[in-house]
Design a protein around this motif. Structure first.
Motif, short mmCIF file in Angstrom:
data_model
loop_
_atom_site.label_atom_id
_atom_site.label_comp_id
_atom_site.label_asym_id
_atom_site.label_seq_id
_atom_site.Cartn_x
_atom_site.Cartn_y
_atom_site.Cartn_z
N THR A 49 -49.82 -20.39 -30.36
CA THR A 49 -48.59 -19.62 -30.11
C THR A 49 -47.87 -20.13 -28.89
OG1 THR A 49 -49.54 -17.67 -31.17
CG2 THR A 49 -47.66 -17.30 -29.70
N ILE A 50 -48.61 -20.36 -27.81
CA ILE A 50 -48.01 -20.92 -26.59
C ILE A 50 -47.41 -22.29 -26.89
CG2 ILE A 50 -48.53 -21.87 -24.30
CD1 ILE A 50 -48.31 -18.86 -24.21
N SER A 51 -48.14 -23.11 -27.64
CA SER A 51 -47.65 -24.45 -27.98
C SER A 51 -46.34 -24.39 -28.76
CB SER A 51 -48.70 -25.22 -28.76
OG SER A 51 -49.79 -25.53 -27.92
N LYS A 52 -46.21 -23.44 -29.66
CA LYS A 52 -44.96 -23.29 -30.42
C LYS A 52 -43.81 -22.94 -29.48
CE LYS A 52 -47.01 -22.01 -34.83
NZ LYS A 52 -47.19 -20.96 -35.84
N HIS A 53 -44.05 -22.03 -28.56
CA HIS A 53 -43.02 -21.67 -27.59
C HIS A 53 -42.63 -22.88 -26.74
CE1 HIS A 53 -42.60 -17.41 -28.30
NE2 HIS A 53 -43.90 -17.20 -28.17
N LEU A 54 -43.63 -23.65 -26.33
CA LEU A 54 -43.36 -24.84 -25.51
C LEU A 54 -42.54 -25.87 -26.27
CD1 LEU A 54 -46.78 -25.27 -23.66
CD2 LEU A 54 -44.62 -24.39 -22.72
N LYS A 55 -42.80 -26.02 -27.55
CA LYS A 55 -42.03 -26.97 -28.36
C LYS A 55 -40.56 -26.56 -28.42
CE LYS A 55 -45.80 -28.65 -31.17
NZ LYS A 55 -46.48 -28.62 -32.47
N VAL A 56 -40.29 -25.27 -28.56
CA VAL A 56 -38.91 -24.78 -28.58
C VAL A 56 -38.24 -25.07 -27.24
CG1 VAL A 56 -37.45 -22.72 -28.76
CG2 VAL A 56 -39.36 -23.04 -30.34
N LEU A 57 -38.93 -24.77 -26.14
CA LEU A 57 -38.38 -25.01 -24.81
C LEU A 57 -38.17 -26.50 -24.55
CD1 LEU A 57 -40.56 -22.44 -22.84
CD2 LEU A 57 -38.08 -22.32 -23.17
N GLU A 58 -39.09 -27.32 -25.03
CA GLU A 58 -38.97 -28.76 -24.84
C GLU A 58 -37.81 -29.33 -25.66
OE1 GLU A 58 -42.17 -32.34 -24.18
OE2 GLU A 58 -42.66 -30.80 -25.66
N ARG A 59 -37.66 -28.88 -26.88
CA ARG A 59 -36.55 -29.32 -27.74
C ARG A 59 -35.20 -28.94 -27.12
NH1 ARG A 59 -37.17 -26.65 -32.97
NH2 ARG A 59 -39.21 -26.83 -32.14
N ALA A 60 -35.17 -27.83 -26.42
CA ALA A 60 -33.94 -27.39 -25.76
C ALA A 60 -33.71 -28.13 -24.44
CB ALA A 60 -34.00 -25.88 -25.50
N GLY A 61 -34.69 -28.91 -24.01
CA GLY A 61 -34.56 -29.66 -22.76
C GLY A 61 -34.84 -28.83 -21.52
N LEU A 62 -35.40 -27.63 -21.71
CA LEU A 62 -35.65 -26.73 -20.59
C LEU A 62 -36.94 -27.04 -19.84
CD1 LEU A 62 -34.45 -23.46 -22.32
CD2 LEU A 62 -33.31 -24.68 -20.45
N ILE A 63 -37.87 -27.70 -20.52
CA ILE A 63 -39.12 -28.11 -19.88
C ILE A 63 -39.44 -29.54 -20.29
CG2 ILE A 63 -40.12 -25.78 -19.79
CD1 ILE A 63 -41.96 -26.79 -22.18
#
Length: 115
Positions: A49-63
């Motif tokens: 679940t955390i990894s899915k959230h991180l992928k969304v944030l990474e795709r947005a360029g936020l992390i």
């Protein structure tokens, strides 16, 4: 970046920020690098679940995610937030102008009431 790319990037950023867990992950990353295991422990969520959230944030360029030995620390990426802030800034100025005009109307009404 052209207008279409900018629109897509803003959609990704605001889509990522729409979720409270992702905003909380960003808040945690703002305080310093954090690992997935630290996020799992801090949010009481599963690693997938955390990894899915991180992928969304990474795709947005936020992390971004680094690589240090077996760890992949998460870092916040300020430029993406700055782009969203610039876009919001135009609307902030619009509302500040409107509120300033409203303040002047209220002051005028108060002065007329005192007369």
């Amino acid at each position: 970046m052209n207008a279409s790319q900018t629109t897509i990037q803003l959609d990704r950023i605001f889509g990522a920020l729409a979720d409270s867990t992702r905003r909380a992950i960003l808040d945690r990353a703002y305080r310093g690098e954090v690992t997935v295991n630290e996020l799992v422990a801090g949010f009481d969520l599963s690693q997938p679940t955390i990894s899915k959230h991180l992928k969304v944030l990474e795709r947005a360029g936020l992390i971004s995610r680094g690589r240090e030995a077996q760890f992949r620390p998460v870092r916040i990426e300020a430029p993406a937030l700055a782009g969203a802030d610039r876009w919001l800034g135009a609307y902030r100025r619009l509302w500040e102008d409107r509120l300033g005009r409203l303040d002047r109307v209220v002051e005028d009404l108060k002065q007329q009431g005192d007369a």
